[in-house]
Design an enzyme around this catalytic site. Sequence first.
Site, PDB file in Angstrom:
ATOM      1  N   ASP A   7       0.879  -1.160   0.000  1.00  0.00           N
ATOM      2  CA  ASP A   7       0.000   0.000   0.000  1.00  0.00           C
ATOM      3  C   ASP A   7       0.930   1.227   0.000  1.00  0.00           C
ATOM      4  O   ASP A   7       2.082   1.138   0.434  1.00  0.00           O
ATOM      5  CB  ASP A   7      -0.860  -0.044   1.268  1.00  0.00           C
ATOM      6  CG  ASP A   7      -1.694   1.197   1.408  1.00  0.00           C
ATOM      7  OD1 ASP A   7      -2.365   1.572   0.438  1.00  0.00           O
ATOM      8  OD2 ASP A   7      -1.660   1.814   2.488  1.00  0.00           O
ATOM      9  N   ASP A   9      -0.200   5.048   0.661  1.00  0.00           N
ATOM     10  CA  ASP A   9      -0.523   6.041   1.697  1.00  0.00           C
ATOM     11  C   ASP A   9      -0.528   5.388   3.085  1.00  0.00           C
ATOM     12  O   ASP A   9      -1.324   4.485   3.333  1.00  0.00           O
ATOM     13  CB  ASP A   9      -1.913   6.645   1.439  1.00  0.00           C
ATOM     14  CG  ASP A   9      -1.982   7.440   0.137  1.00  0.00           C
ATOM     15  OD1 ASP A   9      -1.122   8.306  -0.065  1.00  0.00           O
ATOM     16  OD2 ASP A   9      -2.896   7.186  -0.662  1.00  0.00           O
TER      17      ASP A   9
HETATM   18  C1  BG6 Z   1      -5.873   5.537  -0.374  1.00  0.00           C
HETATM   19  C2  BG6 Z   1      -6.034   6.365   0.884  1.00  0.00           C
HETATM   20  O1  BG6 Z   1      -4.559   5.153  -0.527  1.00  0.00           O
HETATM   21  O2  BG6 Z   1      -6.286   6.286  -1.523  1.00  0.00           O
HETATM   22  C3  BG6 Z   1      -7.471   6.869   0.983  1.00  0.00           C
HETATM   23  O3  BG6 Z   1      -5.734   5.566   2.017  1.00  0.00           O
HETATM   24  C4  BG6 Z   1      -7.840   7.637  -0.284  1.00  0.00           C
HETATM   25  O4  BG6 Z   1      -7.592   7.689   2.117  1.00  0.00           O
HETATM   26  C5  BG6 Z   1      -7.633   6.742  -1.492  1.00  0.00           C
HETATM   27  O5  BG6 Z   1      -9.207   8.056  -0.220  1.00  0.00           O
HETATM   28  C6  BG6 Z   1      -7.950   7.451  -2.811  1.00  0.00           C
HETATM   29  O6  BG6 Z   1      -7.003   8.430  -3.027  1.00  0.00           O
HETATM   30  P1  BG6 Z   1      -6.989   9.483  -4.209  1.00  0.00           P
HETATM   31  O7  BG6 Z   1      -5.566   9.970  -4.192  1.00  0.00           O
HETATM   32  O8  BG6 Z   1      -7.330   8.767  -5.486  1.00  0.00           O
HETATM   33  O9  BG6 Z   1      -7.989  10.539  -3.863  1.00  0.00           O
HETATM   34 MG    MG Z   2      -2.907   3.089   3.499  1.00  0.00          MG
END
Ligand code: BG6
Ligand code: MG
Length: 212
Positions: A7, A9
């Site tokens: 993963d 984030d």
């Molecule tokens: C995930 C995060 O990696 O990505 C979430 O943990 C987030 O919090 C999701 O909503 C979608 O992200 P993005 O960058 O497409 O808005």
């Molecule tokens: Mg995460």
Amino acid sequence: MKAFIFDLDGVIVFTDKFHYLAWKEVADEQGLYFDEVMNNLLRGVSRADSLDIILRENHRELPQEVKDELLVKKQAIYRAHLETMTRDDVTQEVRDTLAELRRRGYKLSIGSSSKNAPFILERVELTDAFDAVSDGNNITRSKPDPEVFLKGAEFLGVDPAECAVVEDAYAGIDAAKAGGMIGIGIGDAAGYEKADYVIETFSDLLKIGTGV
Ligand code: BG6
Ligand code: MG
């Protein structure tokens, strides 16, 4: 085990604060309640599903066109924060561990729900550390559905049963298990009983499988 799927984030980079700030601004403007605890519910969840969770928690409904506007606004605020990221936003521990796993012969992929994943990797100069990137741009179902990880395994050409997923989200561990993969919890997910292994710090990955 032949591969690791990470993963992004909350595991490789710490963008939670940026997600929080962006959602907070959008929520405040709409008179919606939002705090750090609610932000935790959004870990691993797609942007659109995140807004639905915030609305659900506030017992509010909005027409689709308003929701679409809010999603665009959230992305603009979030993206401006991402622009401030540099190479220094990834620790040397993470860089060294990824390099060592590769040296040991493992294939490495990203498995992130984020559509911003390629941009983030570019900002922190980490694109080359991975053999594949599976992200929010190539999936239709977000975690806890295993799609993003199964695609990662497919991109690497590795059987899902030979992949370990590293996750900070409960939804991510559920997704890994649903895909028949090993789930390794870190951060928030280190407290999740469904994780097959938990690690305290990223470099602990080097100990897995060595009997330490
Ligand atoms: C995930 C995060 O990696 O990505 C979430 O943990 C987030 O919090 C999701 O909503 C979608 O992200 P993005 O960058 O497409 O808005
Ligand atoms: Mg995460």
